[in-house]
Design an enzyme around this catalytic site. Structure first.
Site, PDB file in Angstrom:
ATOM      1  N   ASP A 256      62.567  44.363  31.013  1.00 59.22           N
ATOM      2  CA  ASP A 256      61.940  43.208  31.657  1.00 59.22           C
ATOM      3  C   ASP A 256      62.803  42.775  32.837  1.00 59.22           C
ATOM      4  O   ASP A 256      64.035  42.822  32.756  1.00 59.22           O
ATOM      5  CB  ASP A 256      61.816  42.039  30.635  1.00 59.22           C
ATOM      6  CG  ASP A 256      60.741  41.034  31.020  1.00 59.22           C
ATOM      7  OD1 ASP A 256      59.781  40.851  30.255  1.00 59.22           O
ATOM      8  OD2 ASP A 256      60.868  40.448  32.126  1.00 59.22           O
TER       9      ASP A 256
ATOM     10  N   LYS B 175      44.441  46.504  38.678  1.00 63.68           N
ATOM     11  CA  LYS B 175      44.091  47.021  37.336  1.00 63.68           C
ATOM     12  C   LYS B 175      43.085  48.178  37.463  1.00 63.68           C
ATOM     13  O   LYS B 175      43.191  49.193  36.803  1.00 63.68           O
ATOM     14  CB  LYS B 175      43.509  45.906  36.464  1.00 63.68           C
ATOM     15  CG  LYS B 175      44.497  44.822  36.092  1.00 63.68           C
ATOM     16  CD  LYS B 175      45.675  45.358  35.305  1.00 63.68           C
ATOM     17  CE  LYS B 175      46.621  44.271  34.882  1.00 63.68           C
ATOM     18  NZ  LYS B 175      47.819  44.793  34.190  1.00 63.68           N
TER      19      LYS B 175
ATOM     20  N   SER C 287      42.433  45.008  31.989  1.00 64.12           N
ATOM     21  CA  SER C 287      41.837  43.671  31.920  1.00 64.12           C
ATOM     22  C   SER C 287      40.329  43.717  32.086  1.00 64.12           C
ATOM     23  O   SER C 287      39.796  44.568  32.789  1.00 64.12           O
ATOM     24  CB  SER C 287      42.440  42.799  33.026  1.00 64.12           C
ATOM     25  OG  SER C 287      41.692  41.627  33.200  1.00 64.12           O
TER      26      SER C 287
ATOM     27  N   TYR D 264      44.694  41.162  42.254  1.00 56.40           N
ATOM     28  CA  TYR D 264      45.178  41.408  40.876  1.00 56.40           C
ATOM     29  C   TYR D 264      44.198  42.331  40.144  1.00 56.40           C
ATOM     30  O   TYR D 264      44.591  43.358  39.608  1.00 56.40           O
ATOM     31  CB  TYR D 264      45.313  40.089  40.109  1.00 56.40           C
ATOM     32  CG  TYR D 264      45.337  40.314  38.610  1.00 56.40           C
ATOM     33  CD1 TYR D 264      44.193  40.137  37.844  1.00 56.40           C
ATOM     34  CD2 TYR D 264      46.493  40.742  37.984  1.00 56.40           C
ATOM     35  CE1 TYR D 264      44.199  40.390  36.485  1.00 56.40           C
ATOM     36  CE2 TYR D 264      46.513  40.986  36.620  1.00 56.40           C
ATOM     37  CZ  TYR D 264      45.358  40.807  35.884  1.00 56.40           C
ATOM     38  OH  TYR D 264      45.374  41.063  34.531  1.00 56.40           O
TER      39      TYR D 264
HETATM   40  C1  WQD Z   1      39.170  30.451  31.802  1.00 56.35           C
HETATM   41  C2  WQD Z   1      38.051  29.472  32.083  1.00 56.35           C
HETATM   42  C3  WQD Z   1      38.111  28.516  34.294  1.00 56.35           C
HETATM   43  C4  WQD Z   1      41.721  26.105  33.798  1.00 56.35           C
HETATM   44  C5  WQD Z   1      42.399  35.077  32.816  1.00 56.35           C
HETATM   45  C6  WQD Z   1      43.467  35.714  33.608  1.00 56.35           C
HETATM   46  C7  WQD Z   1      43.076  37.128  33.943  1.00 56.35           C
HETATM   47  C8  WQD Z   1      42.670  37.869  32.698  1.00 56.35           C
HETATM   48  C9  WQD Z   1      41.614  37.129  31.903  1.00 56.35           C
HETATM   49  C10 WQD Z   1      44.452  39.232  31.896  1.00 56.35           C
HETATM   50  C11 WQD Z   1      37.476  29.632  33.497  1.00 56.35           C
HETATM   51  C12 WQD Z   1      38.290  27.445  33.221  1.00 56.35           C
HETATM   52  C13 WQD Z   1      40.682  26.992  33.586  1.00 56.35           C
HETATM   53  C14 WQD Z   1      41.440  24.710  33.971  1.00 56.35           C
HETATM   54  C15 WQD Z   1      39.111  25.184  33.655  1.00 56.35           C
HETATM   55  N1  WQD Z   1      43.800  38.080  31.867  1.00 56.35           N
HETATM   56  N2  WQD Z   1      39.402  26.529  33.500  1.00 56.35           N
HETATM   57  N3  WQD Z   1      40.122  24.302  33.890  1.00 56.35           N
HETATM   58  O1  WQD Z   1      40.203  33.058  34.835  1.00 56.35           O
HETATM   59  O2  WQD Z   1      39.132  33.926  32.709  1.00 56.35           O
HETATM   60  O3  WQD Z   1      41.244  34.928  33.586  1.00 56.35           O
HETATM   61  O4  WQD Z   1      42.130  35.818  31.661  1.00 56.35           O
HETATM   62  O5  WQD Z   1      44.226  40.194  32.514  1.00 56.35           O
HETATM   63  O6  WQD Z   1      44.205  37.714  34.526  1.00 56.35           O
HETATM   64  O7  WQD Z   1      43.618  34.971  34.783  1.00 56.35           O
HETATM   65  O8  WQD Z   1      41.212  32.596  32.564  1.00 56.35           O
HETATM   66  O9  WQD Z   1      42.197  30.597  31.526  1.00 56.35           O
HETATM   67  O10 WQD Z   1      42.221  30.790  34.065  1.00 56.35           O
HETATM   68  O11 WQD Z   1      40.071  30.372  32.909  1.00 56.35           O
HETATM   69  O12 WQD Z   1      37.921  24.774  33.576  1.00 56.35           O
HETATM   70  O13 WQD Z   1      42.334  23.864  34.184  1.00 56.35           O
HETATM   71  O14 WQD Z   1      38.579  28.138  32.038  1.00 56.35           O
HETATM   72  O15 WQD Z   1      37.267  28.044  35.326  1.00 56.35           O
HETATM   73  O16 WQD Z   1      36.079  29.397  33.430  1.00 56.35           O
HETATM   74  P1  WQD Z   1      40.343  33.606  33.481  1.00 56.35           P
HETATM   75  P2  WQD Z   1      41.518  31.045  32.790  1.00 56.35           P
END
Ligand code: WQD
Length: 340
Positions: free
Chosen positions: A32, A154, A125, A150
């Site tokens: 790491d 992937k 992902s 990003y």
């Molecule tokens: C989830 C939902 C937001 C924060 C992540 C990683 C991506 C991949 C998959 C690994 C969305 C909503 C979020 C907030 C909100 N992981 N939200 N208020 O975008 O699905 O992707 O997981 O590869 O790399 O980024 O996850 O947790 O950011 O968002 O309403 O304060 O929650 O709009 O609908 P996401 P997230």
């Protein structure tokens, strides 16, 4: 015991996978660069597994350094490659940082251990699917134009691994397409450690519940979903970690050939508002939230068809949304009282 190199092994998913590797009789060796993790996680891991696993602090973009690592570790049976930058929003702002780090690190590892019979698990992902045309999304769904650098790293990484296989490689390879990893180990000793303001939903929820954040904003409730908020397939990080052990075991069988890819999710979708309410009900903590505008780059709804993982990988999730929320909350309380 079979030695498994875990790159990014002190990160959120990496550290949980180290625990499950030990539970399954493997010998993890952690690499790491500490760019998005804390060295004290090794002490936390020792409290769970009973010893401090071997650890190399190394930036995998250092080609010579990776070659020297390969010489020091001549009998690696498997590699689980987590090491990558993963913030979707940051990748849009700093694409070169993401392409350089995520490709140099992957290529240096593949090159340094090439020629050895290594079982390689790649951290992919669900972002490779973009907004799927059909839900639940299967592994044979068309990969869509990435929504971010990003996601593009992937997609291209999977192509690199596929091409390497077609050329005839000493590696066996499995790509695991994660949905949304959340939660924490039942010990409460390891979990997600976002740097600064959390980008992801669940750490923002737990930081709001503990008072580090004033309120949480739901990014849009005008989507074409039952309650108007986005839908995702949230998976407990311990279930996700166990999928990596299942991938190693599948590649250890004679029947596995070359390369394969699996969806790693629950197969169920949950909306943002459902997650917020599940957190409140399972922890008894009331959340202060408001509805705000949509977030750029969000897909409306995505959840996985996980039948291939169940039938071929012989893996499926065991922990539900309540356990995800409760364990995330226990970890938030632990880290508030025991800063690393
Ligand atoms: C989830 C939902 C937001 C924060 C992540 C990683 C991506 C991949 C998959 C690994 C969305 C909503 C979020 C907030 C909100 N992981 N939200 N208020 O975008 O699905 O992707 O997981 O590869 O790399 O980024 O996850 O947790 O950011 O968002 O309403 O304060 O929650 O709009 O609908 P996401 P997230």
């Amino acid at each position: 015991m079979a030695k498994i190199l875990v790159t990014g092994g002190l990160g959120f998913i990496g550290s949980h996978t180290v625990v499950e590797l030990v539970n399954s009789g493997y010998e993890p060796i952690i690499v790491d660069d500490l760019s998005n993790s804390d060295p004290k996680i090794i002490d936390q891991l020792a409290k769970i597994i009973g010893y401090k696993p071997p650890f190399y602090k190394l930036d995998l973009c250092d080609e010579q350094g990776v070659k020297e690592l390969a010489v020091k570790e001549p009998d690696i049976a498997g590699i689980i490659h987590f090491a990558a930058f993963k913030a979707v929003g940051e990748s849009v702002q700093q694409p070169i940082k993401y392409y350089r780090n995520n490709f140099y690190s992957l290529l240096n590892v593949l090159n340094a251990f090439d020629g050895r019979p290594v079982n390689f698990v790649f951290s992919s992902s669900c972002t490779v699917y973009g907004q799927p045309d059909k839900l639940p999304v299967t592994e044979s769904a068309p990969v869509k134009a990435a929504e971010s650098p990003y996601g593009n790293t992937k997609q291209i990484a999977e192509e690199i691994l596929t091409d390497m296989q077609k050329a005839g490689s000493s590696y066996k390879v499995i790509s695991l397409r994660y949905f949304n990893p959340v939660g924490a180990h039942s010990s409460g000793l390891i979990g997600e450690l976002p740097i600064g303001v959390p980008q992801n939903l669940v750490p923002f929820i737990t930081q709001t519940a503990i008072g580090k954040r004033e309120k949480i904003t739901v990014f849009g409730n005008d989507y074409n979903t039952p309650d108007g908020s986005c839908i995702r397939d949230y998976i407990h990080v311990v279930d996700l970690a166990k999928a990596h052990v299942a991938a190693l075991k599948l590649m250890e069988t004679e029947t596995f050939k070359g390369y394969d890819v699996f969806n790693i999710g629950t197969g169920q979708g949950s909306s943002v508002l459902q997650v917020i309410h599940a957190f409140e009900q399972s922890t008894g903590q009331k959340l202060n939230y408001q509805i705000g505008p949509r977030r750029d780059g969000d897909v409306e709804q995505v959840w996985g068809d996980v039948s291939k993982s169940k039938n071929i990988l012989k893996w499926q999730t065991e922990l539900n949304l309540d356990v995800m929320m409760q364990s995330a909350w226990e970890w938030e309380k632990y880290i508030a009282q025991n800063p690393l």
